[in-house]
Design a protein around this motif. Structure first.
Motif, PDB file in Angstrom:
ATOM      1  N   PRO A 291      36.468  31.489  47.822  1.00  0.00           N
ATOM      2  CA  PRO A 291      36.289  30.472  45.944  1.00  0.00           C
ATOM      3  C   PRO A 291      35.571  30.240  45.406  1.00  0.00           C
ATOM      4  CG  PRO A 291      37.387  29.231  47.850  1.00  0.00           C
ATOM      5  CD  PRO A 291      37.090  30.663  48.405  1.00  0.00           C
ATOM      6  N   GLY A 292      33.631  30.447  46.129  1.00  0.00           N
ATOM      7  CA  GLY A 292      32.644  30.293  46.117  1.00  0.00           C
ATOM      8  C   GLY A 292      32.058  31.066  45.691  1.00  0.00           C
ATOM      9  N   LEU A 293      32.388  32.169  45.793  1.00  0.00           N
ATOM     10  CA  LEU A 293      31.840  33.623  45.386  1.00  0.00           C
ATOM     11  C   LEU A 293      32.705  34.416  44.440  1.00  0.00           C
ATOM     12  CD1 LEU A 293      30.948  35.589  48.853  1.00  0.00           C
ATOM     13  CD2 LEU A 293      29.185  33.940  47.184  1.00  0.00           C
ATOM     14  N   SER A 294      34.174  34.051  44.058  1.00  0.00           N
ATOM     15  CA  SER A 294      34.617  34.603  43.038  1.00  0.00           C
ATOM     16  C   SER A 294      36.336  33.972  42.696  1.00  0.00           C
ATOM     17  CB  SER A 294      34.929  36.013  43.075  1.00  0.00           C
ATOM     18  OG  SER A 294      36.400  36.792  42.803  1.00  0.00           O
ATOM     19  N   THR A 295      35.771  33.835  41.015  1.00  0.00           N
ATOM     20  CA  THR A 295      37.384  33.687  40.430  1.00  0.00           C
ATOM     21  C   THR A 295      38.510  34.630  40.476  1.00  0.00           C
ATOM     22  OG1 THR A 295      36.172  33.740  38.464  1.00  0.00           O
ATOM     23  CG2 THR A 295      35.295  31.362  39.324  1.00  0.00           C
ATOM     24  N   TYR A 307      37.722  45.395  40.025  1.00  0.00           N
ATOM     25  CA  TYR A 307      36.943  44.194  40.125  1.00  0.00           C
ATOM     26  C   TYR A 307      36.405  43.175  39.664  1.00  0.00           C
ATOM     27  CZ  TYR A 307      35.492  49.386  37.334  1.00  0.00           C
ATOM     28  OH  TYR A 307      35.010  50.520  37.872  1.00  0.00           O
ATOM     29  N   ASP A 308      35.251  42.931  40.623  1.00  0.00           N
ATOM     30  CA  ASP A 308      34.985  40.781  40.583  1.00  0.00           C
ATOM     31  C   ASP A 308      34.740  40.565  38.965  1.00  0.00           C
ATOM     32  OD1 ASP A 308      33.242  38.437  41.153  1.00  0.00           O
ATOM     33  OD2 ASP A 308      34.795  38.916  42.044  1.00  0.00           O
ATOM     34  N   THR A 312      31.813  42.298  34.986  1.00  0.00           N
ATOM     35  CA  THR A 312      31.831  41.744  33.263  1.00  0.00           C
ATOM     36  C   THR A 312      30.881  41.193  32.709  1.00  0.00           C
ATOM     37  OG1 THR A 312      33.108  39.938  33.594  1.00  0.00           O
ATOM     38  CG2 THR A 312      34.318  41.706  33.436  1.00  0.00           C
ATOM     39  N   ASP A 313      29.511  40.647  34.030  1.00  0.00           N
ATOM     40  CA  ASP A 313      28.449  40.006  32.149  1.00  0.00           C
ATOM     41  C   ASP A 313      27.489  40.658  32.554  1.00  0.00           C
ATOM     42  OD1 ASP A 313      26.546  38.487  32.184  1.00  0.00           O
ATOM     43  OD2 ASP A 313      27.130  36.714  33.575  1.00  0.00           O
ATOM     44  N   PRO A 314      27.192  41.682  31.441  1.00  0.00           N
ATOM     45  CA  PRO A 314      25.792  42.438  31.952  1.00  0.00           C
ATOM     46  C   PRO A 314      24.158  41.670  32.083  1.00  0.00           C
ATOM     47  CG  PRO A 314      26.613  42.461  29.311  1.00  0.00           C
ATOM     48  CD  PRO A 314      27.260  41.188  30.494  1.00  0.00           C
ATOM     49  N   LEU A 333      44.446  44.701  33.768  1.00  0.00           N
ATOM     50  CA  LEU A 333      44.765  43.877  34.384  1.00  0.00           C
ATOM     51  C   LEU A 333      44.497  42.660  35.207  1.00  0.00           C
ATOM     52  CD1 LEU A 333      47.740  42.945  34.903  1.00  0.00           C
ATOM     53  CD2 LEU A 333      47.431  44.197  37.369  1.00  0.00           C
ATOM     54  N   ARG A 334      44.649  42.260  34.257  1.00  0.00           N
ATOM     55  CA  ARG A 334      43.331  39.927  34.296  1.00  0.00           C
ATOM     56  C   ARG A 334      44.214  40.107  36.373  1.00  0.00           C
ATOM     57  NH1 ARG A 334      38.598  37.708  34.971  1.00  0.00           N
ATOM     58  NH2 ARG A 334      39.591  35.570  36.846  1.00  0.00           N
ATOM     59  N   ILE A 335      43.453  39.717  36.798  1.00  0.00           N
ATOM     60  CA  ILE A 335      44.003  39.268  38.462  1.00  0.00           C
ATOM     61  C   ILE A 335      43.393  37.876  38.366  1.00  0.00           C
ATOM     62  CG2 ILE A 335      43.027  39.437  40.696  1.00  0.00           C
ATOM     63  CD1 ILE A 335      42.411  42.642  40.165  1.00  0.00           C
ATOM     64  N   ASP A 336      43.973  36.742  38.820  1.00  0.00           N
ATOM     65  CA  ASP A 336      43.689  35.357  38.738  1.00  0.00           C
ATOM     66  C   ASP A 336      43.354  34.734  40.575  1.00  0.00           C
ATOM     67  OD1 ASP A 336      42.409  34.646  36.345  1.00  0.00           O
ATOM     68  OD2 ASP A 336      45.235  34.443  36.238  1.00  0.00           O
ATOM     69  N   ARG A 337      42.641  34.459  41.245  1.00  0.00           N
ATOM     70  CA  ARG A 337      42.231  34.020  42.411  1.00  0.00           C
ATOM     71  C   ARG A 337      43.237  33.288  42.757  1.00  0.00           C
ATOM     72  NH1 ARG A 337      40.805  30.718  45.972  1.00  0.00           N
ATOM     73  NH2 ARG A 337      40.098  31.593  47.927  1.00  0.00           N
ATOM     74  N   SER A 338      44.214  33.009  43.681  1.00  0.00           N
ATOM     75  CA  SER A 338      45.448  32.543  44.425  1.00  0.00           C
ATOM     76  C   SER A 338      44.624  31.430  44.970  1.00  0.00           C
ATOM     77  CB  SER A 338      45.987  33.244  45.026  1.00  0.00           C
ATOM     78  OG  SER A 338      45.406  33.354  46.396  1.00  0.00           O
TER      79      SER A 338
END
Length: 413
Positions: A291-295, A307-308, A312-314, A333-338
């Motif tokens: 969780p500290g590396l990806s949301t 894609y993480d 999406t961040d240039p 398709l949006r992927i929300d971290r569990s």
């Protein structure tokens, strides 16, 4: 004639729920051309079987079974133990399969379970010496026991005057269904499995799977089944059937979904849902990563690429590399971290399956309270269980990823 025939001692241990003692027996001369079906018929002849409308089955010391084709196909789809292809009783030659000194089991009538202990003699025989003829089928040349026996022998060395030897205090392990011993099946080589799937090499894939413990990696094994069915259908069908049965029995996250897909492939029909070539490993990382590396992140429905959020961040990946999910919203398709509850349940399940009580209790205590993940990893690493834990947890994560896709009407293509 040279001594090229096997001498096989067959003793009837019991049947219909009763143990015999002393065990009646016959010693057979078995020739190079004789099949296991020939031997089964000879045993049934020698032990006065007049109703032959029952199954005959041989079990070797390594757990392999020899029986008829229909029964073998059913056994290949079993849900426990390593996958081992049964051998055809009508074609397999006894002399080519067994070495002097080998012990094996013969069972007649799986309902009444007449169990025989069979042992190959250390010395081969000349049928002309022991029988006076060269028979076309296996033939007994010595015997004892109350079948009745022609010479009233009650055990192998009975001279007609000695008292019967004392009965063992414990039944033979075969009568207790404790033979052969259940040994730890070899661990499946995960890197080799993944390499075989990536290379689309069915022969390599089947070689990795056969004879190995696959019950903790069914999601990963299942990924190679469609390819194997396409290239080597005859050899892959019993493997596919067994994996399907094991998935249904295990019934973990995503297991029923994969079983349904594999059954569709087995039947030659397309599975339901939109096919997307998703890498479940990558999807698992985004769904359940640190969780500290990806949301969370996004799945490209046209390519299957995951894609993480950082993609999406240039400012992080650069203007040229950044993806724009707003430009083609139907493509993503949006992927929300569990949350971490699934990971905790994985640790609890892994702890529960440990046979060593002390280790199991240490792991269960480690996952209580804050810092559970770190304490758990320390014990797993210290007990040399890292590979087992990785295989176990990866499979469960892949199953949950498969469920996530199914909730969005997507299947792994």
């Amino acid at each position: 004639m040279a001594r090229t025939w096997l001498s096989v001692t067959v003793e009837l241990l019991g049947g219909r729920g009763e143990e015999l003692w002393p065990w009646p027996g016959r010693v057979f001369a078995v020739g190079p051309s004789h099949t296991f079906m020939d031997l089964a018929n000879a045993i049934n002849d020698a032990f006065a079987r007049w109703d032959r409308s029952h199954l005959s089955l041989f079990t070797l010391a390594d757990g392999r079974v020899i029986t008829d084709e229909e029964t073998g196909a059913e056994m290949a789809g079993s849900i426990r133990g390593p996958i081992i292809a049964p051998m055809d009783i009508a074609a397999l030659k006894v002399v080519r399969t067994l070495e002097p000194g080998a012990e094996f089991q013969f069972t007649f009538d799986l309902g009444d379970a007449w169990i025989h202990r069979c042992v190959v003699g250390e010395v081969k025989v000349d049928p002309l010496e022991v029988l006076g003829v060269r028979p076309g089928v296996p033939l007994p040349y010595w015997g004892w026991g109350s079948i009745p026996d022609q010479y009233v022998r009650r055990w192998a060395s009975d001279d007609g005057e000695s008292r019967a030897p004392g009965k063992p205090s414990q039944p033979h392990p075969m009568l207790l269904h404790a033979w052969p011993l259940q040994v730890q099946a070899p661990r499946l080589d995960l890197p080799e499995l993944r390499g075989a799937i990536a290379a689309a090499n069915a022969s390599r894939f089947l070689a990795v799977v056969m004879g190995h413990d696959i019950d903790d990696v069914l999601q990963q094994v299942g990924a190679g089944i469609p390819m194997a069915l396409e290239q080597r259908r005859r050899e892959a069908e019993p493997v596919a059937l067994s994996v399907i049965n094991r998935l249904r029995w295990r019934d973990g996250a995503g297991d029923q979904l994969l079983a349904e897909d594999l059954l569709a492939y087995l039947r030659g029909v397309p599975p339901t849902g939109r096919a997307v070539p998703v890498d479940l490993d990558m999807l698992s990382v985004v769904l359940e990563g640190d969780p500290g590396l990806s949301t969370g992140g996004y799945l490209d429905l046209s390519t299957g690429q995951v894609y993480d959020d950082a993609a999406t961040d240039p400012m992080i990946v650069g203007e040229d590399a950044a993806i724009d999910v707003e430009e083609e919203p139907e493509r993503w398709l949006r992927i929300d971290r569990s949350d971490s509850r699934d990971g905790w349940r994985d640790m609890a399940a892994f702890a529960e399956r440990q046979h060593d009580k002390a280790l199991r209790e240490r792991l269960e205590h480690a996952i209580e309270g804050k810092g559970a993940f770190a304490r758990f990893r320390d014990i797993v690493h210290g007990e040399n269980l890292s590979e087992d834990w990785y295989a176990f947890s990866t499979d469960r994560q892949m199953g949950r990823s498969r469920e996530f896709l199914a909730d969005n009407d997507i299947r792994v293509g």
